[in-house]
Design a protein around this motif. Structure first.
Motif, PDB file in Angstrom:
ATOM      1  N   VAL A   1      18.841 -11.729 -22.622  1.00 60.06           N
ATOM      2  CA  VAL A   1      17.376 -11.978 -22.866  1.00 60.06           C
ATOM      3  C   VAL A   1      16.652 -13.546 -22.821  1.00 60.06           C
ATOM      4  O   VAL A   1      17.132 -14.374 -23.598  1.00 60.06           O
ATOM      5  CB  VAL A   1      16.816 -10.913 -24.238  1.00 60.06           C
ATOM      6  N   GLY A   2      16.111 -13.241 -22.371  1.00 61.04           N
ATOM      7  CA  GLY A   2      15.343 -15.293 -22.373  1.00 61.04           C
ATOM      8  C   GLY A   2      13.711 -14.959 -21.635  1.00 61.04           C
ATOM      9  O   GLY A   2      13.151 -13.870 -22.056  1.00 61.04           O
ATOM     10  N   PRO A   3      13.507 -16.001 -21.502  1.00 66.27           N
ATOM     11  CA  PRO A   3      11.680 -16.041 -21.789  1.00 66.27           C
ATOM     12  C   PRO A   3      11.182 -15.101 -20.455  1.00 66.27           C
ATOM     13  O   PRO A   3      10.087 -14.831 -20.747  1.00 66.27           O
ATOM     14  CB  PRO A   3      11.733 -17.370 -21.861  1.00 66.27           C
ATOM     15  N   LEU A   4      11.866 -15.188 -19.385  1.00 64.42           N
ATOM     16  CA  LEU A   4      10.873 -14.263 -18.535  1.00 64.42           C
ATOM     17  C   LEU A   4      11.601 -12.649 -18.927  1.00 64.42           C
ATOM     18  O   LEU A   4      11.119 -11.585 -17.915  1.00 64.42           O
ATOM     19  CB  LEU A   4      12.235 -14.332 -17.001  1.00 64.42           C
ATOM     20  N   THR A   5      11.908 -12.075 -19.930  1.00 69.79           N
ATOM     21  CA  THR A   5      12.096 -11.099 -20.488  1.00 69.79           C
ATOM     22  C   THR A   5      11.882 -10.786 -21.389  1.00 69.79           C
ATOM     23  O   THR A   5      10.704  -9.942 -21.802  1.00 69.79           O
ATOM     24  CB  THR A   5      14.120 -10.521 -20.844  1.00 69.79           C
ATOM     25  N   ILE A   6      11.339 -11.565 -22.600  1.00 71.97           N
ATOM     26  CA  ILE A   6      10.100 -11.704 -23.208  1.00 71.97           C
ATOM     27  C   ILE A   6       8.858 -11.921 -23.089  1.00 71.97           C
ATOM     28  O   ILE A   6       8.026 -11.260 -23.766  1.00 71.97           O
ATOM     29  CB  ILE A   6      10.358 -12.949 -24.350  1.00 71.97           C
ATOM     30  N   VAL A   7       8.317 -12.633 -21.478  1.00 69.19           N
ATOM     31  CA  VAL A   7       6.824 -12.901 -21.405  1.00 69.19           C
ATOM     32  C   VAL A   7       6.671 -11.362 -21.346  1.00 69.19           C
ATOM     33  O   VAL A   7       5.209 -11.429 -21.195  1.00 69.19           O
ATOM     34  CB  VAL A   7       6.842 -13.741 -20.250  1.00 69.19           C
ATOM     35  N   PRO A   8       6.921 -10.448 -19.869  1.00 67.75           N
ATOM     36  CA  PRO A   8       6.385  -9.237 -19.801  1.00 67.75           C
ATOM     37  C   PRO A   8       6.546  -8.569 -20.878  1.00 67.75           C
ATOM     38  O   PRO A   8       5.169  -7.750 -21.032  1.00 67.75           O
ATOM     39  CB  PRO A   8       7.346  -9.006 -18.954  1.00 67.75           C
TER      40      PRO A   8
ATOM     41  N   GLY B   1       9.109  -4.898 -19.121  1.00 63.87           N
ATOM     42  CA  GLY B   1      10.380  -5.906 -20.260  1.00 63.87           C
ATOM     43  C   GLY B   1      11.819  -5.408 -19.190  1.00 63.87           C
ATOM     44  O   GLY B   1      12.707  -6.138 -18.476  1.00 63.87           O
ATOM     45  N   LEU B   2      11.789  -3.864 -19.343  1.00 61.18           N
ATOM     46  CA  LEU B   2      13.050  -3.877 -18.020  1.00 61.18           C
ATOM     47  C   LEU B   2      13.284  -3.973 -16.957  1.00 61.18           C
ATOM     48  O   LEU B   2      14.615  -5.297 -16.480  1.00 61.18           O
ATOM     49  CB  LEU B   2      12.946  -2.371 -17.861  1.00 61.18           C
ATOM     50  N   VAL B   3      12.332  -4.724 -16.152  1.00 56.21           N
ATOM     51  CA  VAL B   3      12.027  -4.798 -14.614  1.00 56.21           C
ATOM     52  C   VAL B   3      12.591  -6.643 -14.599  1.00 56.21           C
ATOM     53  O   VAL B   3      13.182  -7.037 -14.114  1.00 56.21           O
ATOM     54  CB  VAL B   3      10.383  -5.069 -13.646  1.00 56.21           C
ATOM     55  N   GLY B   4      11.288  -7.159 -15.891  1.00 55.56           N
ATOM     56  CA  GLY B   4      12.101  -8.743 -16.094  1.00 55.56           C
ATOM     57  C   GLY B   4      13.638  -8.813 -16.334  1.00 55.56           C
ATOM     58  O   GLY B   4      13.701 -10.008 -15.882  1.00 55.56           O
ATOM     59  N   PHE B   5      13.667  -8.264 -16.938  1.00 51.93           N
ATOM     60  CA  PHE B   5      15.084  -8.424 -17.211  1.00 51.93           C
ATOM     61  C   PHE B   5      16.140  -7.801 -16.240  1.00 51.93           C
ATOM     62  O   PHE B   5      17.034  -8.930 -15.969  1.00 51.93           O
ATOM     63  CB  PHE B   5      15.405  -6.902 -18.759  1.00 51.93           C
ATOM     64  N   PHE B   6      15.535  -7.223 -15.797  1.00 52.95           N
ATOM     65  CA  PHE B   6      17.043  -6.745 -14.575  1.00 52.95           C
ATOM     66  C   PHE B   6      16.953  -8.029 -13.576  1.00 52.95           C
ATOM     67  O   PHE B   6      17.529  -9.016 -13.189  1.00 52.95           O
ATOM     68  CB  PHE B   6      16.494  -5.536 -13.820  1.00 52.95           C
ATOM     69  N   PHE B   7      15.264  -8.118 -12.856  1.00 53.59           N
ATOM     70  CA  PHE B   7      15.227  -9.207 -11.904  1.00 53.59           C
ATOM     71  C   PHE B   7      15.816 -10.660 -12.773  1.00 53.59           C
ATOM     72  O   PHE B   7      16.772 -11.450 -11.590  1.00 53.59           O
ATOM     73  CB  PHE B   7      14.200  -9.521 -11.104  1.00 53.59           C
ATOM     74  N   ASP B   8      15.745 -11.257 -13.561  1.00 57.48           N
ATOM     75  CA  ASP B   8      16.307 -12.371 -14.543  1.00 57.48           C
ATOM     76  C   ASP B   8      17.077 -12.521 -14.252  1.00 57.48           C
ATOM     77  O   ASP B   8      18.345 -13.164 -14.306  1.00 57.48           O
ATOM     78  CB  ASP B   8      15.630 -12.734 -15.499  1.00 57.48           C
TER      79      ASP B   8
END
Length: 600
Positions: free
Chosen positions: A208-215, A531-538
């Motif tokens: 988990v990075g910023p691109l998951t935390i942001v959304p 969050g799940l979409v951001g986690f998957f793509f990141d």
């Protein structure tokens, strides 16, 4: 074990071919980022480990109490109608008992979280995520509300009901239903306890990075705009007045020092001291000012006394019966409504609520850490925080609040407005919650807080949470087309799917009621979907750690040869308040528990 090992260390890997100069430049940039964040901590009036005077702790704690009062009162009132609590004197007492139980559980869970949990200044309270599965449980045929029998039936002086073939009074009607809800909440809480105790949460956070935390964090605030508007639409003038006073005190008057008379016992004389009253108590000032204005408009009948007229819910006396019907003292205890009843369908629905609440709490932890000017919580703190939340949900189920507990987003936002991030303040607030729950007559006074006043507070605080989520973008490369894609798609998907599901919940039909309910709960959470979409793509799209912002975001993970003393000192804020390595034998024992700072 040396104290330095309390930090999670990981070597900084720079891609081959870039040269030693680039590696040194990266280290220097991270060092500047760390030092800049440490210096910015001076913007807080009281930091995480600071201990304000006791009278300020009480005042700050009261602020948090007033911020949370809407959810702590609103959710039990919503639950009470679905539980078939009758609208009579006995029913009003039942509602008051639900509210006092909620206060006590919230206080206990807040003390557990701030003392031995993640130790961040986070308020714990009932979660709206548990409300949809509660509706599913109470929508079952055997839980439909029965009509009241004729007055004086069987020569009884109380109202009786024919509930599933049994003649019972109004108290048993709703307590039978809440026992089924209690069983589902208590059993489902075991999942959250296991997630924290086994270290599954900490392991997941490696990806988990910023691109998951942001959304995740941003959508917590954006998805709640309808909730804020629901409260504000009662009387927009009062709501905007609340926002105006809050902005005036927290932004325009934050540098104005107010003179206060004081007395020195040592010198035996009075003197005048100056204090930043406006910047310390903006929430308290705004709430009390708007509350007083509503009271004036109520006694002068500016707000009508007719429930069918607009602005009626802005009156301060519409919930006064809760005050009159509340007992002076009450001590809630586990099993006070009877032995909980466990059903498979209820547990499945509540498990989804637990998962949603867990993911939301992880986002709240990072938002709180940002506002408190400390590094992101390490794995052991995340594991311990979720573990304590699981215990809190289990306690709420056993006590019978009608809902589980989670981190309160609005109270995290209050830290950004008041600039008071001391954990002692939240511990004081937890004690206040318990006392006001035990002294239920006094605590029920705050039930009269009008809806538009709370709406005005939500207006500012939910916006603050969204801004905190977006602030994590400073760690990532915003010139990267990859990152722009992940941010845009995750935010848009979260809002679109959640709003469609809420408006078209009847369109989800799998043929199995429990499965339908699971899909409705999951897809209606914008925070969870985004969050799940951001986690998957990141984690699937190609990109370097620097591009994704992982190196700057995880600045508590530093090279063993480049240890930062100041950062190490701050990271200890997440450690337990007692030693876990009192001897060599205990050190070998505790390192196997993923929620202990010495875990390896």
């Amino acid at each position: 074990m040396p104290e330095e090992q309390g930090l999670e260390s990981a070597p900084l890997n720079v891609e081959s071919g870039e040269g030693d100069n680039q590696q040194e430049e990266v280290l220097n940039q991270e060092s500047e980022t760390i030092n800049g964040d440490l210096q910015s901590s001076s913007s807080l009036i009281y930091g995480l480990n600071d201990k304000p005077p006791w009278y300020l702790c009480v005042a700050f704690g009261l602020q948090h109490y007033l911020v949370a009062i809407g959810s702590l009162v609103g959710i039990p009132l919503m639950v009470s109608y679905k539980l078939c609590i009758p609208d009579d004197v006995a029913g009003n007492v039942g509602r008051a008992n639900l509210i006092s139980t909620t206060f006590v559980v919230s206080g206990v869970c807040t003390l557990l979280q701030t003392t031995i949990g993640n130790r961040l200044p986070i308020m714990q309270g009932n979660s709206i995520a548990f409300y949809p599965p509660l509706l599913a449980i109470l929508a079952l045929p055997h839980n439909h509300c029965p009509p009241a029998l004729p007055t004086g039936y069987m020569n009884s002086s109380v109202t009786l009901y024919n509930d599933s073939g049994l003649i019972v009074d109004g108290q048993e009607v709703w307590q039978r239903r809440i026992r089924e809800v209690q069983g589902a909440i208590t059993v489902s809480a075991c999942l959250e306890v296991l997630l924290g105790a086994t270290g599954a949460v900490g392991f997941l956070m490696r990806f988990v990075g910023p691109l998951t935390i942001v959304p995740t964090v941003t959508l917590i605030g954006l998805d709640l705009f309808t909730t804020a508007a629901h409260f504000e639409q009662v009387q927009w003038g009062i709501a905007f007045f609340t926002v105006a006073v809050l902005a005036l005190c927290s932004q325009y008057l934050k540098y104005v020092d107010v003179p206060f008379p004081k007395f020195s016992f040592r010198r035996r004389e009075c003197y005048v001291d100056r204090s930043g009253f406006f910047r310390m108590f903006p929430v308290l000032i705004a709430l009390l000012s708007a509350w007083l204005l509503c009271y004036i408009f109520t006694v002068t009948n500016v707000f009508p006394n007719d429930p069918t007229k607009p602005y009626y819910k802005a009156r301060t006396d519409i919930r006064a019966n809760v005050i009159y019907n509340s007992p002076w003292f009450r001590f809630p205890y586990p099993g006070q409504w009877g032995l909980p009843v466990v059903t498979v369908g209820g547990v499945i629905g509540m498990l989804v609520a637990v998962i949603c609440s867990t993911i939301e709490s992880i986002g709240d932890y990072h938002a709180c850490a940002r506002l408190a000017n400390v590094p992101p919580p390490p794995s052991h703190a995340l594991n311990r925080g979720i573990l304590m939340e699981g215990i809190g949900v289990m306690l709420a189920g056993l006590m019978g609040t009608g809902s589980g507990t989670t981190s309160f987003t609005q109270n995290i936002a209050a830290i950004g407005i008041t600039r008071v991030g001391s954990r002692v303040v939240l511990q004081t607030a937890g004690i206040l919650f318990m006392l006001l729950g035990y002294f239920s007559k006094f605590g029920s006074i705050f039930v009269t807080l009008p809806d538009p006043v709370m709406g005005g507070m939500f207006f500012a605080m939910f916006g603050m949470i969204s801004a905190v989520g977006l602030s994590n973008l400073k760690y990532v490369d915003l010139d990267s087309n990859r990152n722009i894609f992940v941010i845009g798609v995750s935010l848009f998907t979260g809002l679109s799917v959640a709003n469609w599901t809420k408006a078209n919940s009847s369109a989800i039909k799998t043929g199995v009621t429990e499965v339908d309910q699971i899909f409705k709960i999951v897809l209606s959470s914008a925070m969870l979907v985004g969050g799940l979409v951001g986690f998957f793509f990141d984690n699937t799209l190609p990109g370097t750690e620097t591009e994704r912002g992982l190196k700057a975001f995880n600045k508590h993970q530093v090279n063993e040869n480049e240890e930062n003393i100041s950062l190490s000192r701050i990271d200890k804020s997440y450690n337990l308040p007692f030693s876990t390595t009192c001897c060599r034998k205990s050190a070998r024992f505790t390192r196997y528990f993923p929620f202990i700072p010495d875990y390896q």
